[in-house]
Design a protein around this motif. Structure first.
Motif, short mmCIF file in Angstrom:
data_model
loop_
_atom_site.label_atom_id
_atom_site.label_comp_id
_atom_site.label_asym_id
_atom_site.label_seq_id
_atom_site.Cartn_x
_atom_site.Cartn_y
_atom_site.Cartn_z
N THR A 274 37.49 30.20 48.99
CA THR A 274 37.84 31.39 48.21
C THR A 274 37.24 32.66 48.82
O THR A 274 37.13 33.68 48.16
N MET A 275 36.84 32.57 50.08
CA MET A 275 36.23 33.73 50.74
C MET A 275 37.24 34.88 50.83
O MET A 275 38.36 34.69 51.30
N HIS A 276 36.86 36.05 50.34
CA HIS A 276 37.75 37.19 50.43
C HIS A 276 37.59 37.88 51.78
O HIS A 276 36.56 37.72 52.44
N THR A 277 38.59 38.67 52.15
CA THR A 277 38.52 39.40 53.41
C THR A 277 37.29 40.30 53.44
O THR A 277 36.68 40.53 54.48
N SER A 278 36.92 40.81 52.28
CA SER A 278 35.78 41.73 52.20
C SER A 278 34.46 41.03 52.50
O SER A 278 33.45 41.67 52.74
#
Lengths: 337, 326
Positions: A274-278
């Motif tokens: 679930t790692m976001h681009t941010s």
């Protein structure tokens, strides 16, 4: 639906009647490992516990090519799925997992890849007469002879198999193999019921899920999640070997100018899941990820589709490198309720 | 080993003000399983054990821990982590110290001299696992399985794990506290498995690994369990650019397995955890031991013995052999 008998001596003849379809079965030295297309001339083995890797790969391959394309091109080449297949000797828990996962893949849109595989597949099950050490199917709505998801159920009666058609597909299969089969009577059905009851009684592990789906949301910040996830390594063993885990990732793989878009299994136990681009990650540690695995199966899925997304096959327990045991976790959940 | 002494020592360490938690082993939830256990205080150590089933290398938890961003104003908890180690596990700690993956003042190492572990797969095969929790003990010449109050003696050779047959360092090489007298080292067996593969023609070797790597399901349990696979940013998780594709096939599986093995060349301390945890039964130990053999034979170097030494890849000697460089 009809019930027939197959003399074990005629097993190869029965398999021959399936000609034209790819037969998936555990076979050879790797029989313990997985279902794989049977190589010609090799008789599929049915005398095994259950495979390590679930047969979900027959409908939800670990890697599925969605389409191919050329960089700069405008054409999409969509692979044609047209080969009929039979999953031979699938365990009732694994067949049930497909019936459960159907809900997800037909939730808003029908997933064309998944359902094409499903449509082309006939599931020939085998009643479990010797449950494994960590089987707990009877706790979560299944059983050693559960028919859910199956087209045909086989039961080993010693010298012969009892074959019960469950769907039209199964009926068609019995019809096609008619000449090697005999009619079954009440006696055989009773014997099957006896074997099933005996097998169910031999299931040692159990947990009563009553109250868990409703109770889990209230345990969001409970210290139990830290406790049960402390030793988690964050590998994908439990989810990849789970017959109902269905999360996937979609990526483009480019080699030179040729590319394909493919979908691959993903695992909520991985950090980048679930790692976001941010760089922000809403499930930053194994505590949140373990909590998600249990909640997804025993709460979210129940909420959405009214069925627990766990069939009690015990694979995640058997193969967790650090003895994280879902039955044990569920017991702790019940204690915390 | 005297379990009372182990628990007493563990309780003392876990209660220390400068110790955050202590990692040891406990009986698992069924059968032969043993689970890593985390104790934040003395109470948490009451059920800790050390037995021939304690294969898990707890050193992996030193680098596996997630360092989450802290709420404003909260100070990080910089207290020490205490852990129990066997000989091989202690070599992982030593190697982490060499690489500065951890610092010496961050850990309390409790040494468990190790008479050798059983191979859990072999054990279950010969003495099938049941739901009752079973225990194993060491005897003078082997192991004793204790189940339902009944004891079964088994000769050492029958169940000893392969990595333990080959073990040259059964006693911890780094420790703050030792739980017992050192065990007497045994003559390590010849690594015939590696020799056998070395003896094959290139094609034979290729076929062998093609078969094995094709079974890989890319769960990455081998990477995650490895105490020395601790890159913050692993090549396998990179998406842009994608060095190893997510798709599971022989080519990508091989790229992954080769990357994993090479990153451990001259670093692997042969604890055998990767092979133990592999759900696809890939004999990863053979690859690691082959690389270790190369490094040992060519450079006379063994990792994880001296925490003060230099890392193998980062050191240079004028007399390093060059005869294999084309």
């Amino acid at each position: 639906m009809s019930a027939m008998l197959l003399n074990k001596e005629k097993w190869p003849d029965f398999v021959e009647k399936l000609a034209g379809k790819t037969i998936w079965a555990p076979q050879g030295e790797e029989a313990e490992m997985r279902f794989a297309p049977v190589t010609e001339g090799e008789a599929p083995a049915l005398e095994y516990g259950n495979t390590r890797v679930p047969p979900k790969q027959a409908v939800f391959p670990q890697t599925e090519t969605m389409f191919r394309f050329q960089l700069g091109g405008e054409e999409l080449e969509i692979p044609k799925l047209e080969e009929e297949a039979v999953l031979l000797g699938v365990r009732p828990c694994d067949a049930r997992s497909m019936a459960i996962v159907d809900n997800l893949f037909s939730w808003d849109e029908n997933d064309p890849y998944y359902f094409k595989h499903r449509e082309l597949l006939t599931l020939v099950g085998l009643t479990c007469t010797e449950p494994g050490l960590n089987c707990f199917c009877t706790s979560v709505g299944g059983g050693p002879a559960s028919k859910e998801g199956l087209d045909l159920l086989m039961t080993d009666l010693g010298d012969q198999y009892l074959l019960e058609a469950i769907t039209e597909k199964g009926e068609a299969l019995l019809k096609a193999a008619g000449e090697v089969l005999e009619d079954a009577g009440d006696e055989q059905i009773k014997e099957k019921e006896r074997l099933t009851e005996e097998a169910a009684a031999n299931i040692k592990r159990n947990v009563n899920p009553d109250g868990i789906p409703e109770g889990l949301p209230g345990l969001w910040e409970d210290p139990l999640w830290q406790r049960v996830s402390a030793s988690c390594l964050g590998c994908g063993t439990c989810t990849y070997l789970c017959p109902t885990c269905h999360c996937f990732d979609i990526q483009d793989e480019v080699e030179g100018f040729s590319a394909r878009r493919c979908r691959t299994w993903d695992s909520c136990m991985f950090n980048e899941y679930t790692m976001h681009t941010s760089g922000h990650n809403p499930r930053p540690s194994r505590r949140e990820r373990t909590r998600n695995r249990i909640n997804h199966k025993y709460s979210y899925y129940v909420d959405k589709f009214d069925v627990i997304a766990c069939v009690g096959c015990g694979r995640c327990i058997n193969l967790c490198p650090v003895n994280i045991d879902i039955v044990d976790i569920l017991r702790q959940v019940k204690e915390a309720l | 080993m005297d379990l009372d002494k182990l628990r007493e020592t563990a309780a003392e360490v876990a209660a220390r003000d400068d110790v955050k938690y202590l990692i040891g082993w406990e009986k698992g939830s069924y059968g032969y399983r043993v689970a890593p256990a985390f104790a934040e205080d003395a109470d948490g150590t009451a059920d800790m054990i050390f037995s021939p089933l304690c294969t898990a290398n707890l050193a992996t938890y030193l680098t596996l821990v997630e360092k989450l961003p802290l709420p404003r104003g909260q100070e990080p908890d910089n207290r020490k982590v205490a852990l129990m180690v066997k000989g091989c596990d202690s070599r992982a700690v030593a190697q982490l110290l060499v690489e500065k993956g951890i610092h010496r003042d961050e850990v309390v190492v409790i040494g468990c001299p190790c008479p050798g572990m059983v191979d859990p797969a072999l054990l279950s095969e010969k003495y099938p696992e049941t739901e009752e929790i079973a225990e194993l003990k060491w005897s003078d010449d082997g192991f004793i399985i204790v189940r339902n109050g009944e004891e079964t003696a088994v000769p050492r050779e029958e169940l000893l794990a392969e990595k333990c047959r080959l073990c040259r360092y059964p006693n911890p090489v780094v420790s703050d506290i030792m739980l017992d007298e050192p065990v007497e080292s045994w003559e390590p067996a010849e690594d015939e498995e590696v020799t056998e593969i070395e003896g094959k023609e290139v094609e034979g070797r290729w076929d062998y690994w093609q078969q094995e790597f094709s079974n890989c399901i890319r769960c990455y349990s081998c990477r995650n369990v490895c105490p020395l696979c601790y890159c913050q940013d692993c090549i396998l998780d990179r998406i842009n650019p994608s060095w190893v594709f997510r798709s599971v096939n022989f080519s990508e599986n091989t790229a992954f397995n080769i990357a994993r093995a090479f990153h451990l060349a001259g670093r692997c301390i042969e604890c055998g955890e990767c092979e133990r945890v592999c759900p696809a039964n890939i004999p990863l130990g053979k690859i690691n031991r082959k690389l270790a053999r190369e490094v040992r034979d060519k450079y006379g170097f063994e990792p994880g013995l001296d925490p003060e030494s230099e890392p193998f890849q980062a050191s240079y000697k004028p007399d390093d052999p060059e005869d294999f460089i084309l």
